[in-house]
Design a protein around this motif. Structure first.
Motif, PDB file in Angstrom:
ATOM      1  N   GLU A  85      48.947  92.294  66.911  1.00 25.69           N
ATOM      2  CA  GLU A  85      49.523  90.752  65.823  1.00 25.69           C
ATOM      3  C   GLU A  85      49.747  91.562  64.140  1.00 25.69           C
ATOM      4  O   GLU A  85      51.048  90.734  64.317  1.00 25.69           O
ATOM      5  CB  GLU A  85      48.761  89.723  65.887  1.00 25.69           C
ATOM      6  N   CYS A  86      48.851  92.049  63.735  1.00 26.03           N
ATOM      7  CA  CYS A  86      49.611  92.372  62.131  1.00 26.03           C
ATOM      8  C   CYS A  86      49.390  93.805  62.417  1.00 26.03           C
ATOM      9  O   CYS A  86      50.133  94.125  61.448  1.00 26.03           O
ATOM     10  CB  CYS A  86      47.751  91.972  61.505  1.00 26.03           C
ATOM     11  N   LEU A 102      43.307  94.163  69.640  1.00 24.55           N
ATOM     12  CA  LEU A 102      43.280  92.648  68.373  1.00 24.55           C
ATOM     13  C   LEU A 102      41.940  93.307  67.003  1.00 24.55           C
ATOM     14  O   LEU A 102      41.082  93.557  67.547  1.00 24.55           O
ATOM     15  CB  LEU A 102      43.253  91.964  68.951  1.00 24.55           C
ATOM     16  N   CYS A 127      43.633  86.922  64.616  1.00 24.37           N
ATOM     17  CA  CYS A 127      44.493  87.891  64.965  1.00 24.37           C
ATOM     18  C   CYS A 127      44.498  87.705  67.295  1.00 24.37           C
ATOM     19  O   CYS A 127      45.170  87.718  67.742  1.00 24.37           O
ATOM     20  CB  CYS A 127      44.591  89.246  64.601  1.00 24.37           C
ATOM     21  N   ALA A 180      45.826  83.906  66.843  1.00 21.25           N
ATOM     22  CA  ALA A 180      47.029  84.542  67.198  1.00 21.25           C
ATOM     23  C   ALA A 180      48.013  84.908  68.439  1.00 21.25           C
ATOM     24  O   ALA A 180      48.408  84.383  68.788  1.00 21.25           O
ATOM     25  CB  ALA A 180      47.236  84.939  65.890  1.00 21.25           C
ATOM     26  N   HIS A 181      47.586  85.570  68.847  1.00 21.59           N
ATOM     27  CA  HIS A 181      47.810  86.195  70.154  1.00 21.59           C
ATOM     28  C   HIS A 181      47.774  85.313  71.126  1.00 21.59           C
ATOM     29  O   HIS A 181      48.722  85.565  71.649  1.00 21.59           O
ATOM     30  CB  HIS A 181      47.255  88.140  70.047  1.00 21.59           C
ATOM     31  N   LYS A 240      50.265  82.843  70.920  1.00 21.92           N
ATOM     32  CA  LYS A 240      51.897  83.775  71.810  1.00 21.92           C
ATOM     33  C   LYS A 240      51.877  83.890  73.023  1.00 21.92           C
ATOM     34  O   LYS A 240      53.351  83.303  73.118  1.00 21.92           O
ATOM     35  CB  LYS A 240      51.340  84.579  70.279  1.00 21.92           C
TER      36      LYS A 240
END
Ligand SMILES: [Zn+2]
Length: 74
Positions: free
Chosen positions: A12-13, A42, A47, A50-51, A54
């Motif tokens: 993610e980041c 991750l 994250c 978030a993943h 997504k």
């Protein structure tokens, strides 16, 4: 030969594995990341969440558990 370096970053980041803020399994870098999917690692619960969202949004939700991304050669 596949370049696995990119897989040693947060999906993610992009935080590199080994960074102090990258959450390791049991808090030990040698144990590998605490969060991962079949696509990579991750760095944190944030994250990971978030993943997950997504992937659901893309219509390909995660199927857990995935294999560990960095086999430890047991
Ligand atoms: Zn991250």
């Amino acid at each position: 030969m596949l370049n696995r370096v990119s897989q040693r970053r947060c999906l993610e980041c992009g935080r590199p594995f080994g960074d102090p803020d990258f959450v390791s399994y049991s808090g030990r870098v040698e144990n590998g990341p605490a969060y991962w999917t079949g696509e990579g690692a991750l760095c944190s619960p944030a994250c990971s969440t978030a993943h997950f969202k997504k992937r659901e949004g893309e219509g390909r939700p995660l199927t857990m558990p995935a294999d560990e991304p960095f086999p430890k050669g047991r």
